[in-house]
Motif scaffolding. Structure first.
Motif, PDB file in Angstrom:
ATOM      1  N   ASN A  52      29.547  -5.359  42.943  1.00 21.21           N
ATOM      2  CA  ASN A  52      29.421  -6.532  43.801  1.00 21.21           C
ATOM      3  C   ASN A  52      28.305  -7.470  43.341  1.00 21.21           C
ATOM      4  O   ASN A  52      27.478  -7.915  44.137  1.00 21.21           O
ATOM      5  CB  ASN A  52      29.185  -6.102  45.249  1.00 21.21           C
ATOM      6  CG  ASN A  52      30.354  -5.330  45.815  1.00 21.21           C
ATOM      7  OD1 ASN A  52      31.514  -5.635  45.521  1.00 21.21           O
ATOM      8  ND2 ASN A  52      30.072  -4.312  46.619  1.00 21.21           N
ATOM      9  N   LEU A  91      24.736  -6.243  44.089  1.00 21.57           N
ATOM     10  CA  LEU A  91      24.761  -5.125  45.030  1.00 21.57           C
ATOM     11  C   LEU A  91      25.641  -3.996  44.524  1.00 21.57           C
ATOM     12  O   LEU A  91      26.721  -4.244  43.979  1.00 21.57           O
ATOM     13  CB  LEU A  91      25.277  -5.588  46.401  1.00 21.57           C
ATOM     14  CG  LEU A  91      24.410  -6.561  47.195  1.00 21.57           C
ATOM     15  CD1 LEU A  91      25.152  -6.998  48.448  1.00 21.57           C
ATOM     16  CD2 LEU A  91      23.072  -5.923  47.544  1.00 21.57           C
ATOM     17  N   GLU A 126      28.369  -0.902  44.843  1.00 25.44           N
ATOM     18  CA  GLU A 126      29.620  -0.883  45.602  1.00 25.44           C
ATOM     19  C   GLU A 126      29.507  -0.170  46.938  1.00 25.44           C
ATOM     20  O   GLU A 126      30.300  -0.423  47.853  1.00 25.44           O
ATOM     21  CB  GLU A 126      30.716  -0.218  44.766  1.00 25.44           C
ATOM     22  CG  GLU A 126      30.413   1.230  44.396  1.00 25.44           C
ATOM     23  CD  GLU A 126      31.514   1.861  43.571  1.00 25.44           C
ATOM     24  OE1 GLU A 126      32.558   1.189  43.371  1.00 25.44           O
ATOM     25  OE2 GLU A 126      31.348   3.019  43.121  1.00 25.44           O
ATOM     26  N   ASN A 138      27.535  -2.432  52.089  1.00 30.51           N
ATOM     27  CA  ASN A 138      28.325  -3.451  52.749  1.00 30.51           C
ATOM     28  C   ASN A 138      27.654  -4.813  52.564  1.00 30.51           C
ATOM     29  O   ASN A 138      26.471  -4.983  52.894  1.00 30.51           O
ATOM     30  CB  ASN A 138      28.462  -3.124  54.243  1.00 30.51           C
ATOM     31  CG  ASN A 138      29.396  -4.069  54.965  1.00 30.51           C
ATOM     32  OD1 ASN A 138      29.178  -5.264  54.995  1.00 30.51           O
ATOM     33  ND2 ASN A 138      30.450  -3.513  55.553  1.00 30.51           N
ATOM     34  N   GLU A 139      28.397  -5.786  52.069  1.00 22.44           N
ATOM     35  CA  GLU A 139      27.820  -7.089  51.773  1.00 22.44           C
ATOM     36  C   GLU A 139      27.413  -7.865  53.030  1.00 22.44           C
ATOM     37  O   GLU A 139      26.569  -8.760  52.957  1.00 22.44           O
ATOM     38  CB  GLU A 139      28.808  -7.922  50.963  1.00 22.44           C
ATOM     39  CG  GLU A 139      29.102  -7.357  49.582  1.00 22.44           C
ATOM     40  CD  GLU A 139      30.052  -8.229  48.783  1.00 22.44           C
ATOM     41  OE1 GLU A 139      29.617  -9.325  48.342  1.00 22.44           O
ATOM     42  OE2 GLU A 139      31.210  -7.832  48.605  1.00 22.44           O
ATOM     43  N   LYS A 140      27.996  -7.525  54.170  1.00 20.86           N
ATOM     44  CA  LYS A 140      27.720  -8.281  55.383  1.00 20.86           C
ATOM     45  C   LYS A 140      26.440  -7.826  56.076  1.00 20.86           C
ATOM     46  O   LYS A 140      25.571  -8.629  56.404  1.00 20.86           O
ATOM     47  CB  LYS A 140      28.910  -8.185  56.336  1.00 20.86           C
ATOM     48  CG  LYS A 140      30.168  -8.871  55.805  1.00 20.86           C
ATOM     49  CD  LYS A 140      31.299  -8.799  56.815  1.00 20.86           C
ATOM     50  CE  LYS A 140      32.541  -9.519  56.292  1.00 20.86           C
ATOM     51  NZ  LYS A 140      33.665  -9.461  57.267  1.00 20.86           N
ATOM     52  N   LEU A 161      24.512  -5.176  54.814  1.00 25.18           N
ATOM     53  CA  LEU A 161      23.632  -4.565  53.810  1.00 25.18           C
ATOM     54  C   LEU A 161      23.255  -3.125  54.160  1.00 25.18           C
ATOM     55  O   LEU A 161      22.148  -2.671  53.889  1.00 25.18           O
ATOM     56  CB  LEU A 161      22.367  -5.414  53.625  1.00 25.18           C
ATOM     57  CG  LEU A 161      22.639  -6.849  53.159  1.00 25.18           C
ATOM     58  CD1 LEU A 161      21.363  -7.672  53.167  1.00 25.18           C
ATOM     59  CD2 LEU A 161      23.262  -6.855  51.767  1.00 25.18           C
TER      60      LEU A 161
END
Length: 361
Positions: free
Chosen positions: A263, A266, A268, A271-273, A275
């Motif tokens: 990502n 970040l 994998e 969670n990108e939202k 973190l």
């Protein structure tokens, strides 16, 4: 297995920028080289010693399939150096000394649009400036991993390596004569100090930690562009810093080598939202990070006879600060220390190796 690799010639390591002779005349270099350079060099050295295995290369019977690069470091003389962490800065006012100061973890301001819960702040009373191309000696680096807030003396790569640009011209492959309008210049580097600078006197070598391949105790390999020669020898040395204890379930992951992550910046498993993420039984939240602009990682696929897809990598020295939400704190060191931040096809070539450090507030 530790290899000490000493260059016998000036070396050139290409970066990820395209270079076409006749259209460009200056080929940029990248130093220190990516771990994949040594991954390829060790495989080539193995097949040179064992030519009967060459037909199995790049197949399921390839005897180098278990090769794994763990880390790449620089040695000046017998002193080991680590890439300077990106969560340390220098004081603009200090021009006579080379000292770096760790940034401090602090809560992010409510009025800020910064999306991480914590920020790294400059020590009070100092005017900060970022460091580029800096190194920390091993004992100094151990202090850093322990979470020390004391000043950290550093050195610059330029003190140990001398620039030796080379000018050349492309030769016609059939007639071996110079082609018009194809003059080029490449940035060769000699792994020895400029004798006139007075900054250093010892030669520089690479320290490569690898596993899964049998090589003679001494030998020669080709390294970098133009197939320059380097000598290697197996050494036994205790060099790996032990993970430092950390309190309040907070710790940092320091990138010892560049990381190619799923990502972007970040791993994998985050969670990108929000973190947060789970990794091998640990529930974690990213508090903040200190990273620099990406570096481009490419290469050449011998099996397909074509360039590899260009990937963006997080540079070595980048730092991620985490909070342990759930799980055994004692497992953090076992799971992360001197292991890849993310297991992928690049990690076996040495990308993404991290060390665990303490966090001070």
């Amino acid at each position: 297995m530790l290899l000490k690799i000493k260059a016998l010639d000036p070396l050139f390591f290409r970066d990820g920028k395209p270079f076409t002779m006749g259209e460009d005349f200056w080929a940029e270099g990248f130093f220190p080289p990516f771990p994949s350079v040594f991954y390829g060099a060790l495989r080539t050295a193995f097949f040179a010693e064992n030519p009967s295995f060459l037909p199995n290369a790049t197949t399921d019977k390839d005897p180098t399939l278990n090769l794994r690069i763990r880390s790449i470091l620089l040695m000046n003389g017998e002193t080991i150096y680590f890439p300077c962490p990106l969560d340390v800065v220098k004081d603009k006012e200090e021009t006579e000394v080379q000292r770096a100061y760790p940034l401090q973890l602090s809560p992010a301001g409510r009025s800020s649009n910064y999306f991480l819960p914590q920020v790294l702040t400059v020590p009070e009373g100092r005017e900060a400036e970022t460091l580029s191309g800096a190194l920390l000696e091993r004992l100094t680096f151990i202090d850093y991993l322990s979470g020390s807030q004391e000043a950290l003396p550093y050195r610059m790569i330029s003190e140990f390596v001398t620039e030796e640009p080379k000018i050349g011209i492309t030769l016609d492959r059939q007639y071996r004569r110079a082609e018009g309008h194809k003059l080029y210049r490449i940035g060769m580097k000699r792994l020895a100090p400029d004798r006139g600078s007075g900054l250093a006197t010892k030669e520089t070598s690479f320290l490569v930690d690898y596993e899964g391949l049998e090589l003679p105790n001494k030998g020669f390999i080709r390294l970098g562009g133009e197939g320059k020669v380097a000598g290697y020898e197996t050494i036994e040395r205790k060099w790996l810093p032990q993970p430092a204890p950390f309190g309040e379930k907070r710790f940092k992951l320091y990138l010892l080598t560049p990381a190619v992550l799923a990502n972007g910046w970040l791993p994998e498993w985050l969670n990108e939202k929000d973190l947060t993420g789970n990794y091998r039984g640990l529930s974690l939240r990213l508090l903040t990070a200190a990273i620099d602009k990406y570096v481009s990682v490419g290469g050449f696929n011998i099996k397909e006879n074509s360039p590899k897809p260009m990937k963006r990598a997080v540079p070595a020295g980048s730092v991620y600060c985490f909070e342990l939400l759930d799980g055994d704190p004692e497992q953090v060191q076992d799971i992360f220390h001197y292991r890849p931040m993310e297991e992928n096809s690049y990690s076996r070539e040495g990308f993404g190796t991290v060390l665990v450090g303490g966090v001070s507030t």
